[in-house]
Design an enzyme around this catalytic site. Sequence first.
Site, PDB file in Angstrom:
ATOM      1  N   GLU A  91       0.858  -1.187   0.000  1.00 14.79           N
ATOM      2  CA  GLU A  91       0.000   0.000   0.000  1.00 14.79           C
ATOM      3  C   GLU A  91       0.891   1.233   0.000  1.00 14.79           C
ATOM      4  O   GLU A  91       1.885   1.275   0.730  1.00 14.79           O
ATOM      5  CB  GLU A  91      -0.859   0.042   1.275  1.00 14.79           C
ATOM      6  CG  GLU A  91      -2.055  -0.856   1.223  1.00 14.79           C
ATOM      7  CD  GLU A  91      -2.937  -0.757   2.460  1.00 14.79           C
ATOM      8  OE1 GLU A  91      -2.900   0.282   3.164  1.00 14.79           O
ATOM      9  OE2 GLU A  91      -3.662  -1.726   2.718  1.00 14.79           O
ATOM     10  N   GLU A  96      -8.583   1.605  -4.324  1.00 19.75           N
ATOM     11  CA  GLU A  96      -9.655   1.282  -3.371  1.00 19.75           C
ATOM     12  C   GLU A  96     -10.476   2.514  -3.007  1.00 19.75           C
ATOM     13  O   GLU A  96      -9.927   3.608  -2.801  1.00 19.75           O
ATOM     14  CB  GLU A  96      -9.032   0.665  -2.106  1.00 19.75           C
ATOM     15  CG  GLU A  96     -10.064   0.320  -1.035  1.00 19.75           C
ATOM     16  CD  GLU A  96      -9.672  -0.806  -0.104  1.00 19.75           C
ATOM     17  OE1 GLU A  96      -8.562  -1.356  -0.241  1.00 19.75           O
ATOM     18  OE2 GLU A  96     -10.496  -1.144   0.774  1.00 19.75           O
TER      19      GLU A  96
HETATM   20  O1  KIV Z   1      -6.352  -7.082   2.187  1.00 23.45           O
HETATM   21  C1  KIV Z   1      -7.151  -7.115   1.254  1.00 23.45           C
HETATM   22  O2  KIV Z   1      -8.037  -7.964   1.207  1.00 23.45           O
HETATM   23  C2  KIV Z   1      -7.025  -6.086   0.211  1.00 23.45           C
HETATM   24  C3  KIV Z   1      -8.115  -5.791  -0.766  1.00 23.45           C
HETATM   25  C4  KIV Z   1      -7.607  -5.013  -1.907  1.00 23.45           C
HETATM   26  C5  KIV Z   1      -8.938  -6.886  -1.240  1.00 23.45           C
HETATM   27  O3  KIV Z   1      -6.021  -5.439   0.198  1.00 23.45           O
END
Ligand code: KIV
Length: 286
Positions: A115, A182
């Site tokens: 991320e 997201e």
């Molecule tokens: O941890 C997760 O499930 C994700 C989503 C993008 C599905 O990062």
Amino acid sequence: MKIKYRDLLEKKSNNRKAVLVTAYDYSTASVIEKCRIDIVLVGDSASMTMLGNRSTLEITLDEMITFSKGVRKAIKSPYMIVDMPFMSYQPSKRDAIKNCGRVMKETRCDAVKMEGGRELIDRIKAVIDSGIPVCGHIGMKPQSYKKYGGYPVMGFNEEEAIQIIMDGETLEKAGVEMIIIENTVDLVTKYLKENLRIPVYSIGSGTQSDGQIVVLNDILGLYSDFTPRFIDRYAQLSKVIEDAVNRYSDDVVKSKFPKKKKIPRMAKANFMKMLEKLEAVKQNKR
Ligand code: KIV
């Protein structure tokens, strides 16, 4: 047939959608292996779905690796990505390379997911430069939920939309293989899909993407503490499990389980003979 990264690029260039889901264990992944799925993500959402934590922040690297090893044994065809947990890559380039490398080695996944946008680009680039394929994750980043004060939809205001678009462009330039976006407004998703060469997959960010990803338990109705607003339920597995377990419970209470024909049986006469022998053995020991 094993799905390779070039197949995902080809899908994008032919305007065909990719389908992504999460998985966290061998049994479920064995079923997913039989489905029409392009990418399986061992998400850090395992923190909630598998461990009952309140957020993704609590899960550890060791726990992610344990879950991923189970999934790897079942997943043969789909491309497999493992999420890097909170603070496994943020502190330094050295931590990022070491921990992403460990995940690649121990789980034998195809890529890791990190991320972050421009604020973490040096760490993301360091991982890519060390030969590890990376999936980016931008827009609303759940590992930063405390900073946002929740899980907001992002990109409504100009400044936020510009930030997210620039994050996407910077990640592509750094060499990420694909991006998950997201909880972001649909036109930002569309812009990135149309302007990036790499695939852009949506979770809660509209349909104008190169594919969709969901937390499997959400669409199966299995983990119901919290259901995201954009989710459609394709099954109610909690209900199926509850009914099945209650039927089993009733059968046990009424001595109907296991069924007569499944009971290992011994002839009564043989049993009586055995009891005589048992008595003799006990007498000899006295
Ligand atoms: O941890 C997760 O499930 C994700 C989503 C993008 C599905 O990062």
